[in-house]
Motif scaffolding. Structure first.
Motif, PDB file in Angstrom:
ATOM      1  N   PRO A   1       0.703  -1.514  -0.141  1.00  0.00           N
ATOM      2  CA  PRO A   1      -0.084   0.270   0.086  1.00  0.00           C
ATOM      3  C   PRO A   1       1.138   1.654   0.032  1.00  0.00           C
ATOM      4  O   PRO A   1       2.371   1.509   0.687  1.00  0.00           O
ATOM      5  N   MET A   2       0.380   2.317  -0.640  1.00  0.00           N
ATOM      6  CA  MET A   2       0.829   3.356  -0.968  1.00  0.00           C
ATOM      7  C   MET A   2       1.257   4.144   0.340  1.00  0.00           C
ATOM      8  O   MET A   2      -0.419   4.684   0.806  1.00  0.00           O
ATOM      9  N   PRO A   3       2.077   5.017   0.983  1.00  0.00           N
ATOM     10  CA  PRO A   3       2.085   5.460   1.779  1.00  0.00           C
ATOM     11  C   PRO A   3       0.857   7.217   1.852  1.00  0.00           C
ATOM     12  O   PRO A   3       1.324   7.664   1.039  1.00  0.00           O
ATOM     13  N   SER A   4      -0.511   7.263   2.914  1.00  0.00           N
ATOM     14  CA  SER A   4      -0.471   8.647   2.463  1.00  0.00           C
ATOM     15  C   SER A   4      -0.879   8.981   4.040  1.00  0.00           C
ATOM     16  O   SER A   4      -0.446   8.612   5.034  1.00  0.00           O
ATOM     17  N   THR A   5      -0.915  10.024   3.856  1.00  0.00           N
ATOM     18  CA  THR A   5      -2.073  11.096   5.150  1.00  0.00           C
ATOM     19  C   THR A   5      -2.752  10.488   5.449  1.00  0.00           C
ATOM     20  O   THR A   5      -3.539  10.003   5.075  1.00  0.00           O
ATOM     21  N   PRO A   6      -2.865  10.613   6.703  1.00  0.00           N
ATOM     22  CA  PRO A   6      -4.427  10.370   7.618  1.00  0.00           C
ATOM     23  C   PRO A   6      -5.118  11.329   6.717  1.00  0.00           C
ATOM     24  O   PRO A   6      -4.719  12.364   6.739  1.00  0.00           O
ATOM     25  N   VAL A   7      -6.739  11.309   6.762  1.00  0.00           N
ATOM     26  CA  VAL A   7      -7.379  11.656   7.019  1.00  0.00           C
ATOM     27  C   VAL A   7      -7.696  12.303   8.258  1.00  0.00           C
ATOM     28  O   VAL A   7      -8.445  11.768   8.876  1.00  0.00           O
TER      29      VAL A   7
END
Length: 153
Positions: free
Chosen positions: A26-32
């Protein structure tokens, strides 16, 4: 005749290799982060003709984005018109050029004809004139006597 090639049938004893796709990491994403609206929308209730009550938030109609003002004439039309004007100017110049060449040709033809007439007249006058100085050897003929094929002058 040609017989079709026979393919061996797989036996149930042979090992079958199965390829399974591996999932991507999974791509590291910023938390929503939930954001509260600036103001709480008002709740509205509507009574339908059959007596039911529908309650919900009132929504403002979506405002379309303003459309950029288009020029009254498209740029392509302006380019075509300018091209036509340029073509017309060139055609006028070409017309004048051909008229000039035609006039020059007529002038040269007339000058050549005039020169031929003048030179021909001068030659005719020289040939047909009875009097005047002629170049060449002058021979004076006088009365001569021939006796026994012998000239006595």
């Amino acid at each position: 005749m040609n017989e079709p090639a026979k393919h061996p049938r797989p036996s149930h004893r042979e090992a079958v290799e199965v390829h399974r796709p591996t999932p991507l990491a999974p791509m590291p994403s910023t938390p929503v982060v939930p954001v509260q609206p600036g103001s709480v929308p008002s709740v509205a209730s509507v009574v339908l003709p059959d007596g039911r009550v529908v309650t919900g938030y009132t929504l403002e109609p979506a405002k379309p984005e303003p459309v950029a003002a288009k020029p009254p004439v498209s740029r392509t039309a302006v380019n075509i018109a300018l091209g036509g004007i340029g073509f017309g100017a060139v055609c006028g110049g070409l017309f004048l050029l051909t008229a000039f060449i035609t006039a020059l040709t007529a002038l040269i033809t007339q000058l050549v004809t005039l020169a031929a007439v003048i030179f021909g007249g001068w030659v005719a006058v020289q040939v047909l004139s009875a009097s005047g100085h002629r170049s060449g050897t002058t021979v004076n003929i006088r009365k001569a006597v021939f006796k026994r094929n012998h000239f006595h002058g």
